[in-house]
Design a protein around this motif. Sequence first.
Motif, PDB file in Angstrom:
ATOM      1  N   LYS A  90       0.829  -1.208   0.000  1.00 42.88           N
ATOM      2  CA  LYS A  90       0.000   0.000   0.000  1.00 42.88           C
ATOM      3  C   LYS A  90       0.862   1.256   0.000  1.00 42.88           C
ATOM      4  O   LYS A  90       0.574   2.213  -0.718  1.00 42.88           O
ATOM      5  CB  LYS A  90      -0.943   0.008   1.205  1.00 42.88           C
ATOM      6  N   ASN A  91       1.912   1.251   0.788  1.00 41.90           N
ATOM      7  CA  ASN A  91       2.820   2.399   0.823  1.00 41.90           C
ATOM      8  C   ASN A  91       3.514   2.589  -0.525  1.00 41.90           C
ATOM      9  O   ASN A  91       3.660   3.711  -0.997  1.00 41.90           O
ATOM     10  CB  ASN A  91       3.857   2.249   1.929  1.00 41.90           C
ATOM     11  N   GLN A  92       3.934   1.486  -1.137  1.00 44.47           N
ATOM     12  CA  GLN A  92       4.595   1.565  -2.434  1.00 44.47           C
ATOM     13  C   GLN A  92       3.643   2.085  -3.511  1.00 44.47           C
ATOM     14  O   GLN A  92       4.047   2.848  -4.386  1.00 44.47           O
ATOM     15  CB  GLN A  92       5.153   0.193  -2.844  1.00 44.47           C
ATOM     16  N   ILE A  93       2.386   1.680  -3.443  1.00 43.19           N
ATOM     17  CA  ILE A  93       1.387   2.155  -4.406  1.00 43.19           C
ATOM     18  C   ILE A  93       1.251   3.674  -4.301  1.00 43.19           C
ATOM     19  O   ILE A  93       1.253   4.378  -5.303  1.00 43.19           O
ATOM     20  CB  ILE A  93       0.026   1.455  -4.191  1.00 43.19           C
ATOM     21  N   ARG A  94       1.147   4.168  -3.075  1.00 41.47           N
ATOM     22  CA  ARG A  94       1.030   5.620  -2.883  1.00 41.47           C
ATOM     23  C   ARG A  94       2.253   6.349  -3.435  1.00 41.47           C
ATOM     24  O   ARG A  94       2.129   7.353  -4.143  1.00 41.47           O
ATOM     25  CB  ARG A  94       0.863   5.949  -1.401  1.00 41.47           C
ATOM     26  N   LEU A  95       3.437   5.844  -3.112  1.00 41.43           N
ATOM     27  CA  LEU A  95       4.668   6.490  -3.566  1.00 41.43           C
ATOM     28  C   LEU A  95       4.777   6.479  -5.089  1.00 41.43           C
ATOM     29  O   LEU A  95       5.075   7.504  -5.708  1.00 41.43           O
ATOM     30  CB  LEU A  95       5.888   5.785  -2.965  1.00 41.43           C
ATOM     31  N   LYS A  96       4.551   5.335  -5.689  1.00 41.02           N
ATOM     32  CA  LYS A  96       4.704   5.205  -7.142  1.00 41.02           C
ATOM     33  C   LYS A  96       3.617   5.961  -7.893  1.00 41.02           C
ATOM     34  O   LYS A  96       3.881   6.544  -8.945  1.00 41.02           O
ATOM     35  CB  LYS A  96       4.728   3.734  -7.564  1.00 41.02           C
ATOM     36  N   ALA A  97       2.406   5.970  -7.378  1.00 39.20           N
ATOM     37  CA  ALA A  97       1.328   6.721  -8.025  1.00 39.20           C
ATOM     38  C   ALA A  97       1.642   8.217  -7.996  1.00 39.20           C
ATOM     39  O   ALA A  97       1.411   8.919  -8.983  1.00 39.20           O
ATOM     40  CB  ALA A  97      -0.006   6.428  -7.350  1.00 39.20           C
ATOM     41  N   ASP A  98       2.193   8.690  -6.887  1.00 42.51           N
ATOM     42  CA  ASP A  98       2.584  10.100  -6.789  1.00 42.51           C
ATOM     43  C   ASP A  98       3.690  10.454  -7.782  1.00 42.51           C
ATOM     44  O   ASP A  98       3.807  11.597  -8.205  1.00 42.51           O
ATOM     45  CB  ASP A  98       3.047  10.445  -5.373  1.00 42.51           C
ATOM     46  N   GLN A  99       4.495   9.459  -8.151  1.00 44.83           N
ATOM     47  CA  GLN A  99       5.581   9.668  -9.107  1.00 44.83           C
ATOM     48  C   GLN A  99       5.112   9.467 -10.552  1.00 44.83           C
ATOM     49  O   GLN A  99       5.900   9.553 -11.478  1.00 44.83           O
ATOM     50  CB  GLN A  99       6.741   8.713  -8.811  1.00 44.83           C
TER      51      GLN A  99
END
Length: 86
Positions: free
Chosen positions: A29-38
Amino acid sequence: MPKPKMSDNKIDSNHMLYFSIDQLKSFLKNQIRLKADQGELFISEYITKDFTHHEINNLGEEFKKAGYKVKIRNTGEEKIFSVFWN
């Protein structure tokens, strides 16, 4: 004074990040947030920890119910868990 030599031992980052399926879910979930923001559209994680096939499939179903597309592939001893969004 001599400089300390870096260790040649490699540490598998997966084992450092999560030891349970709940920790894996939180990490994803944390990775999804980070990558989506990028601006990315997916994440893939190599899972080397021995989670059962049932646990991985249930995790995939949770992400699917949340609106994501999920692919789970076996590559030898590892599994690749990919989550896609759009």
